[in-house]
Design a protein around this motif. Structure first.
Motif, mmCIF file in Angstrom:
data_model
loop_
_atom_site.group_PDB
_atom_site.id
_atom_site.type_symbol
_atom_site.label_atom_id
_atom_site.label_comp_id
_atom_site.label_asym_id
_atom_site.label_seq_id
_atom_site.Cartn_x
_atom_site.Cartn_y
_atom_site.Cartn_z
ATOM 1 N N ARG A 14 -25.050 18.672 -37.429
ATOM 2 C CA ARG A 14 -24.150 19.783 -37.726
ATOM 3 C C ARG A 14 -24.780 21.074 -37.231
ATOM 4 N NH1 ARG A 14 -24.295 16.027 -41.588
ATOM 5 N NH2 ARG A 14 -22.325 15.186 -42.273
ATOM 6 N N HIS A 15 -24.015 21.877 -36.579
ATOM 7 C CA HIS A 15 -24.529 23.110 -36.005
ATOM 8 C C HIS A 15 -24.558 24.201 -37.071
ATOM 9 C CE1 HIS A 15 -24.420 21.466 -31.979
ATOM 10 N NE2 HIS A 15 -23.225 20.970 -32.275
ATOM 11 N N VAL A 16 -25.737 24.723 -37.307
ATOM 12 C CA VAL A 16 -25.902 25.770 -38.316
ATOM 13 C C VAL A 16 -25.128 27.012 -37.903
ATOM 14 C CG1 VAL A 16 -27.579 27.233 -39.497
ATOM 15 C CG2 VAL A 16 -28.151 24.863 -38.996
ATOM 16 N N SER A 17 -25.150 27.337 -36.627
ATOM 17 C CA SER A 17 -24.470 28.551 -36.168
ATOM 18 C C SER A 17 -22.955 28.460 -36.369
ATOM 19 C CB SER A 17 -24.801 28.832 -34.713
ATOM 20 O OG SER A 17 -24.438 27.734 -33.903
ATOM 21 N N ILE A 18 -22.372 27.302 -36.122
ATOM 22 C CA ILE A 18 -20.929 27.142 -36.327
ATOM 23 C C ILE A 18 -20.594 27.253 -37.806
ATOM 24 C CG2 ILE A 18 -18.998 25.517 -36.162
ATOM 25 C CD1 ILE A 18 -20.234 24.516 -33.564
ATOM 26 N N ALA A 19 -21.417 26.632 -38.652
ATOM 27 C CA ALA A 19 -21.198 26.720 -40.098
ATOM 28 C C ALA A 19 -21.288 28.163 -40.577
ATOM 29 C CB ALA A 19 -22.199 25.846 -40.834
ATOM 30 N N LEU A 20 -22.233 28.924 -40.034
ATOM 31 C CA LEU A 20 -22.372 30.325 -40.432
ATOM 32 C C LEU A 20 -21.193 31.171 -39.964
ATOM 33 C CD1 LEU A 20 -26.168 31.008 -39.934
ATOM 34 C CD2 LEU A 20 -24.907 30.823 -42.066
ATOM 35 N N ILE A 21 -20.705 30.896 -38.775
ATOM 36 C CA ILE A 21 -19.532 31.639 -38.289
ATOM 37 C C ILE A 21 -18.327 31.351 -39.174
ATOM 38 C CG2 ILE A 21 -17.862 31.798 -36.389
ATOM 39 C CD1 ILE A 21 -20.282 31.408 -34.487
ATOM 40 N N TYR A 22 -18.120 30.085 -39.507
ATOM 41 C CA TYR A 22 -17.019 29.734 -40.423
ATOM 42 C C TYR A 22 -17.197 30.415 -41.770
ATOM 43 C CZ TYR A 22 -15.241 25.956 -37.417
ATOM 44 O OH TYR A 22 -14.700 25.233 -36.401
ATOM 45 N N ALA A 23 -18.411 30.393 -42.311
ATOM 46 C CA ALA A 23 -18.655 30.974 -43.629
ATOM 47 C C ALA A 23 -18.468 32.485 -43.619
ATOM 48 C CB ALA A 23 -20.064 30.633 -44.100
ATOM 49 N N PHE A 24 -18.832 33.119 -42.522
ATOM 50 C CA PHE A 24 -18.711 34.578 -42.445
ATOM 51 C C PHE A 24 -17.264 35.014 -42.236
ATOM 52 C CE2 PHE A 24 -18.896 38.629 -40.115
ATOM 53 C CZ PHE A 24 -19.567 39.384 -41.060
ATOM 54 N N LEU A 25 -16.558 34.346 -41.344
ATOM 55 C CA LEU A 25 -15.194 34.754 -41.030
ATOM 56 C C LEU A 25 -14.184 34.303 -42.081
ATOM 57 C CD1 LEU A 25 -15.078 34.158 -37.180
ATOM 58 C CD2 LEU A 25 -15.398 36.314 -38.404
ATOM 59 N N LEU A 26 -14.324 33.077 -42.545
ATOM 60 C CA LEU A 26 -13.394 32.520 -43.525
ATOM 61 C C LEU A 26 -14.217 31.947 -44.682
ATOM 62 C CD1 LEU A 26 -11.182 30.603 -40.976
ATOM 63 C CD2 LEU A 26 -10.574 32.712 -42.135
ATOM 64 N N THR A 27 -14.290 32.695 -45.740
ATOM 65 C CA THR A 27 -15.143 32.318 -46.858
ATOM 66 C C THR A 27 -14.811 30.911 -47.343
ATOM 67 O OG1 THR A 27 -15.235 34.616 -47.532
ATOM 68 C CG2 THR A 27 -15.888 32.996 -49.165
ATOM 69 N N GLY A 28 -15.820 30.056 -47.386
ATOM 70 C CA GLY A 28 -15.664 28.692 -47.851
ATOM 71 C C GLY A 28 -15.500 27.672 -46.746
ATOM 72 N N PHE A 29 -15.103 28.090 -45.564
ATOM 73 C CA PHE A 29 -14.859 27.136 -44.489
ATOM 74 C C PHE A 29 -16.151 26.590 -43.883
ATOM 75 C CE2 PHE A 29 -10.719 28.507 -45.196
ATOM 76 C CZ PHE A 29 -9.834 27.711 -44.514
ATOM 77 N N GLY A 30 -17.241 27.308 -44.056
ATOM 78 C CA GLY A 30 -18.537 26.771 -43.637
ATOM 79 C C GLY A 30 -18.915 25.567 -44.478
ATOM 80 N N GLN A 31 -18.629 25.630 -45.772
ATOM 81 C CA GLN A 31 -18.886 24.498 -46.656
ATOM 82 C C GLN A 31 -17.978 23.324 -46.304
ATOM 83 O OE1 GLN A 31 -21.250 24.205 -48.852
ATOM 84 N NE2 GLN A 31 -21.998 26.298 -48.758
ATOM 85 N N ILE A 32 -16.740 23.608 -45.977
ATOM 86 C CA ILE A 32 -15.815 22.536 -45.588
ATOM 87 C C ILE A 32 -16.304 21.877 -44.305
ATOM 88 C CG2 ILE A 32 -13.453 22.068 -44.810
ATOM 89 C CD1 ILE A 32 -12.532 24.259 -46.787
ATOM 90 N N TYR A 33 -16.771 22.662 -43.362
ATOM 91 C CA TYR A 33 -17.313 22.123 -42.110
ATOM 92 C C TYR A 33 -18.496 21.202 -42.377
ATOM 93 C CZ TYR A 33 -19.919 22.082 -37.706
ATOM 94 O OH TYR A 33 -20.616 21.703 -36.586
ATOM 95 N N LEU A 34 -19.293 21.531 -43.379
ATOM 96 C CA LEU A 34 -20.468 20.723 -43.713
ATOM 97 C C LEU A 34 -20.140 19.531 -44.593
ATOM 98 C CD1 LEU A 34 -23.016 23.598 -44.308
ATOM 99 C CD2 LEU A 34 -22.830 22.111 -42.313
ATOM 100 N N GLY A 35 -18.886 19.387 -44.997
ATOM 101 C CA GLY A 35 -18.480 18.227 -45.773
ATOM 102 C C GLY A 35 -18.349 18.471 -47.265
ATOM 103 N N LYS A 36 -18.633 19.669 -47.732
ATOM 104 C CA LYS A 36 -18.482 20.007 -49.150
ATOM 105 C C LYS A 36 -17.110 20.637 -49.351
ATOM 106 C CE LYS A 36 -22.004 19.553 -51.509
ATOM 107 N NZ LYS A 36 -22.267 18.426 -52.361
#
Length: 107
Positions: A14-36
């Protein structure tokens, strides 16, 4: 919806940078990307309710904007930072576990 989430959550690497972009732009979507998914949806719900409450308070016609409105705004910013840091730490844990060859569930 589930197939979309499965495509966005690869089994490993899993790409940390993609997860961070999701988390920053759309709150919670970084967690969804990581499977939570539940945690991500909870974070998104809390964020939406908080923003809606702040907007309703600021633009309510019968109340003047009070200086104490800064307290909830600061709390919202701190919540956003918490979500981004939590996403980063969880992504690092997942990548460390994948590097060791483990595919266990972390919580």
């Amino acid at each position: 919806m589930v197939s979309l989430i499965k495509r966005l959550t690869p089994g490993f690497g899993r790409h940390v940078s993609i997860a961070l972009i999701y988390a920053f732009l759309l709150t919670g979507f970084g967690q969804i990307y990581l499977g939570k998914i539940k945690k991500g949806l909870l974070f998104s719900f809390i964020h939406l309710i908080s923003v809606f409450a702040l907007i309703m308070y600021i633009f309510h016609p019968l109340t003047r904007t009070h200086p104490f409105i800064l307290i909830p705004m600061v709390l919202l910013i701190l919540f956003e930072l918490f979500v981004v840091v939590d996403t980063y730490l969880y992504a690092c844990k997942l990548n460390a576990a994948d590097a060791k060859g483990h595919s266990q569930s972390l919580f």
